[in-house]
Write an enzyme that holds these catalytic residues in place. Structure first.
Site, PDB file in Angstrom:
ATOM      1  N   SER A  97      79.977 -50.407  37.562  1.00  0.00           N
ATOM      2  CA  SER A  97      80.794 -49.672  36.604  1.00  0.00           C
ATOM      3  C   SER A  97      82.239 -50.174  36.648  1.00  0.00           C
ATOM      4  CB  SER A  97      80.681 -48.169  36.867  1.00  0.00           C
ATOM      5  OG  SER A  97      81.146 -47.433  35.765  1.00  0.00           O
ATOM      6  N   ASP A 238      70.632 -45.623  31.238  1.00  0.00           N
ATOM      7  CA  ASP A 238      72.089 -45.501  31.308  1.00  0.00           C
ATOM      8  C   ASP A 238      72.622 -45.090  29.940  1.00  0.00           C
ATOM      9  OD1 ASP A 238      74.887 -45.876  31.471  1.00  0.00           O
ATOM     10  OD2 ASP A 238      74.660 -47.493  32.939  1.00  0.00           O
ATOM     11  N   HIS A 266      73.054 -44.168  34.868  1.00  0.00           N
ATOM     12  CA  HIS A 266      74.368 -44.717  35.217  1.00  0.00           C
ATOM     13  C   HIS A 266      74.674 -44.271  36.639  1.00  0.00           C
ATOM     14  CE1 HIS A 266      78.209 -46.550  34.225  1.00  0.00           C
ATOM     15  NE2 HIS A 266      78.818 -45.547  34.835  1.00  0.00           N
TER      16      HIS A 266
END
Length: 283
Positions: A97, A238, A266
């Site tokens: 991320s 995600d 995610h």
């Protein structure tokens, strides 16, 4: 603890210094605890000198009061400073991320520091407000999983991050809202959340400061210059960065390879997909 970029950064290593170095870059407002101890040991057993560290404002690294003025570029320089502190000229970068965005920035700005890139649950460049910056795909910002983010906000709305019980419950709810069927069960999540809380100076300030810092100026237009071997790992569930994002990354980074993680949201790759993830990274 190491002096890095004018602050103190807490880091930990696994494996032999003679092995190729691998730096793990965690997500937004996330300490190194999110990289599971056993995951790190398995990477080291695969012949890597594994380095994980606490971003500033997380874990035992220098903490700042809410509203501190630092940027995503500072976060990137902290990562490079960790390598400098250990005398590592270049490393394999594995970023999740925010960590993936920082790894991209390093790859385009200081390519000589990068042996390879593994980008997990991230996007092809993020602006200072965390809005996707994807040339020619104007609708993506509106399609970046609003339902998922509503669930995340609902899970953490009104959490008193200074209260241990409330903060732990908020972290667990947040992980579940972004996760999938392989997300760890509550006892394991509780152990992780308690460890994160107990190692943190001020979770609320860290979350605010990282949001304010953003990701730095967009680098999406510079991604085609990346020459490092690049692996993109992305969960099929995600909703924060849906499928358009990894596909765009794979399109703009020459020679990159996109591998889907079935049933993953995610989140840090859950144990159920470790074999696949470790095999891909070590390969």
């Amino acid at each position: 603890m190491m002096p890095v970029n004018g602050i103190q950064v807490c880091l930990e290593t696994f494996g032999e210094r003679a092995d190729p170095p691998l730096l793990l870059l965690a997500g937004e407002a996330s300490s190194m605890d999110w990289w599971d101890d056993e995951f790190c040991r398995r990477l080291a057993a695969g012949g890597r000198f594994v380095i994980r560290y606490d971003h500033r404002d997380t874990g035992r690294s220098t903490a700042f009061p809410a509203g501190a003025a630092y940027s995503g570029v500072d976060l990137m320089n902290d990562a490079l400073g960790v390598l400098d502190a250990l005398g590592v000229p270049a490393a394999h970068l594995v970023g999740l991320s925010l960590g993936g965005a920082l790894a991209q920035r390093i790859a385009v700005g200081q390519p000589h520091r990068v042996l390879s890139l593994t980008l997990i649950a991230t996007s092809a460049g993020l602006g200072p407000d965390a809005t996707p910056v994807l040339a020619g795909v104007t609708a993506l910002a509106a399609r970046a999983g609003p339902g998922a983010e509503v669930r995340v906000r609902a899970a953490t709305d009104g959490v008193d991050w200074s209260d241990r019980r409330a903060a732990v419950a908020g972290l667990i709810a947040e992980i579940r809202a972004r996760g999938g069927p392989f997300t760890p069960d509550e006892p394991q999540l509780r152990r992780l959340a308690e460890r994160v809380y107990d190692r943190s100076a001020d979770l609320g300030a860290a979350r605010e400061n990282h949001r304010r810092a953003g990701y730095g100026p967009p680098v999406r237009d510079r991604l085609p210059a990346i020459e490092a071997p690049t692996l993109i790992l992305h969960g099929t569930l995600d909703q924060h960065f849906p499928a358009e994002h990894p596909r765009e990354l794979a399109r703009v980074i020459p020679g990159s390879r996109l591998v889907w993680l079935e049933g993953v949201g995610h989140e840090v790759p859950p144990r159920a997909v470790w074999h696949q993830v470790l095999t891909e990274i070590l390969g």
